[in-house]
Design an enzyme around this catalytic site. Structure first.
Site, mmCIF file in Angstrom:
data_model
loop_
_atom_site.group_PDB
_atom_site.id
_atom_site.type_symbol
_atom_site.label_atom_id
_atom_site.label_comp_id
_atom_site.label_asym_id
_atom_site.label_seq_id
_atom_site.Cartn_x
_atom_site.Cartn_y
_atom_site.Cartn_z
ATOM 1 N N ARG A 1 3.724 26.901 99.630
ATOM 2 C CA ARG A 1 4.694 27.640 99.070
ATOM 3 C C ARG A 1 4.801 27.200 97.437
ATOM 4 N NH1 ARG A 1 8.489 29.851 102.935
ATOM 5 N NH2 ARG A 1 7.110 30.711 104.194
ATOM 6 N N ARG B 1 10.351 30.706 95.429
ATOM 7 C CA ARG B 1 11.815 30.732 94.830
ATOM 8 C C ARG B 1 12.178 29.684 93.898
ATOM 9 N NH1 ARG B 1 14.423 32.683 100.349
ATOM 10 N NH2 ARG B 1 12.870 31.191 101.081
ATOM 11 N N ARG C 1 9.664 38.747 91.537
ATOM 12 C CA ARG C 1 10.160 39.447 92.552
ATOM 13 C C ARG C 1 11.146 40.340 92.517
ATOM 14 N NH1 ARG C 1 13.466 39.355 96.662
ATOM 15 N NH2 ARG C 1 13.118 38.903 98.795
ATOM 16 N N ASP D 1 1.516 36.477 102.931
ATOM 17 C CA ASP D 1 2.390 35.924 104.098
ATOM 18 C C ASP D 1 1.447 35.887 105.250
ATOM 19 O OD1 ASP D 1 5.328 34.864 104.378
ATOM 20 O OD2 ASP D 1 4.686 35.945 106.303
ATOM 21 N N TYR E 1 6.366 35.349 116.412
ATOM 22 C CA TYR E 1 7.291 36.327 115.270
ATOM 23 C C TYR E 1 7.358 37.580 116.112
ATOM 24 C CZ TYR E 1 8.109 32.882 111.840
ATOM 25 O OH TYR E 1 8.476 31.770 111.040
#
Ligand code: CP3
Length: 361
Positions: free
Chosen positions: A33, A37, A46, A83, A160
């Site tokens: 990552r 963020r 973003r 992702d 998921y």
């Protein structure tokens, strides 16, 4: 490191050499990552994209954020900005990311009919944006560092898809394994085929390392891990070995919380294993008998501590592996949004400086 740029060979090839367990001048480092963020410039891009998937599906913007951490830090690899959930999204499950809530599928997979409806996505169709991003990033990197492509493991994708969203225990996919194992196996087999095709297409589009994230492997009891996670990681690894281009790239498997299975994971024939922070690298080396390179494993929470603690704890990780070739420094999981970017600069510099010292003694 070699400054001259032979076409196709990265200027900085520390990562590729370490994954082959060849000597390097110092320890290579990249961070899961690393485009994310915690970086203000990521948050700005973003915002411009409107949503996380909007960002991932726009090759120019995905390329821009992939390169952002490399402009700030002396990292030894770039990782495609995307992702793991691109595959289920392309299968039509309707992926969205609610702000602060993580991923959510509008149409989760619950029944035999739901599984029967699934098809392997077209890598040059619904997933073409991923390949376009890889081609663009490779071009923009100008061979500076190698580019990592990735996918989720069949088990982690199934988690998921069946649960429908993030979860602490993923009770729905686990229940499917017990109540209807044949159905779970149909889903996992389809996902293994899709993941193998996806990674082959990434190799063809310019990825130089392939990594599989099995984030939720550690939720399974040992025998269930073998049956529902490891078996399908091995299936993907075998399919990649059968493809001339993909077979030439190092494959890294990261099964979080599954340290008791390191030897079994190494048996898949992968080049390297990602290791979370709950085991010493010395012990992980012992478990794998030097058959694979190791990538890890600083506790991501250390990045919230002072620079002094970051330096000390990163040296502890490197001492645990020792001076031998085959260590790629990383965190034991992704860098979190609260981290001060200056702390990553401290980490990268310490790893490179101490890696030279380790090799000199
Ligand atoms: O490492 C990198 O820099 C490459 C990019 C990358 C992302 N996701 C970007 C991302 C990679 C390799 C992933 C993999 C991924 N995605 C995994 C496996 C690795 C892991 O972390 O265990 C998993 C389980 C996912 C699924 C996923 N995607 C979740 C659970 C979330 C929400 C997490 C959160 O922090 O909110 C995402 C969204 C996501 N993927 C973000 C990023 C940068 C944050 C989205 C945002 O910008 O709001």
């Amino acid at each position: 490191m070699g400054i001259e740029m032979t076409p196709g060979v990265p200027g900085n090839d520390r990562l590729l050499r370490a994954l082959r367990r060849e000597p390097t001048d110092t320890t290579p480092i990249w961070v899961m990552r690393q485009a994310g963020r915690y970086l203000p410039e990521y948050r700005t891009t973003r915002e411009r994209a409107g949503s996380f998937m909007g960002l991932a599906q726009h090759p120019e913007l995905a390329c821009e954020v992939t390169l952002q951490p490399l402009a700030r830090f002396d990292l030894d690899a770039a990782i495609l900005f995307s992702d793991i959930l691109t595959i289920p999204d392309a299968m039509g499950l309707g992926l969205s990311f609610a702000p602060g809530e993580g991923p959510c599928f509008a149409r989760p997979v619950r029944s035999s009919a739901d599984v029967a409806r699934l098809a392997i996505p077209d890598m040059d169709g619904q997933l073409r944006y991923v390949m376009d991003a890889l081609r663009l990033i490779r071009r923009e990197l100008h061979g500076r560092v190698p580019l990592i492509g990735f996918a989720g493991s069949p088990w982690t994708l199934a988690c998921y898809m069946v649960e429908g969203h993030g979860s602490r225990d993923f009770a729905a996919p686990k229940a499917m394994c017990w109540e209807d194992p044949a159905l779970a196996h149909r889903l996992l087999d389809l996902l293994a085929q899709a993941v193998a095709q996806y990674l082959k297409a990434q190799a063809a589009a310019g990825a130089q390392v392939l990594m599989i994230f099995d984030t939720w492997g550690g939720l399974l009891a040992p025998s269930a891990f073998h049956e529902f996670s490891l078996r399908y990681l091995a299936q993907v690894a075998a399919a990649l070995r059968a493809d001339a281009q993909a077979a030439s790239l190092p494959l890294v498997l990261f099964s979080k919380g599954a340290n008791q299975h390191l030897a079994g994971l190494a048996d898949t024939g992968c080049a390297a294993l990602g290791v979370d922070w709950t085991i010493d690298l010395a012990q992980a080396r012992q478990a794998t008998g030097g058959r694979v390179a190791l990538q890890g494993n600083l506790d991501p929470a250390v990045m919230l501590a002072s620079p002094e603690v970051i330096r000390r704890e990163s040296r502890r990780v490197m001492d645990s592996y020792g001076p031998d070739p085959g260590h790629v420094f990383n965190l034991g999981h992704g860098i979190t949004p609260q981290v001060d970017p200056g702390h990553l600069a401290v980490l990268v510099d310490e790893v490179h400086a101490y890696g030279r010292i380790l090799r000199a003694v």
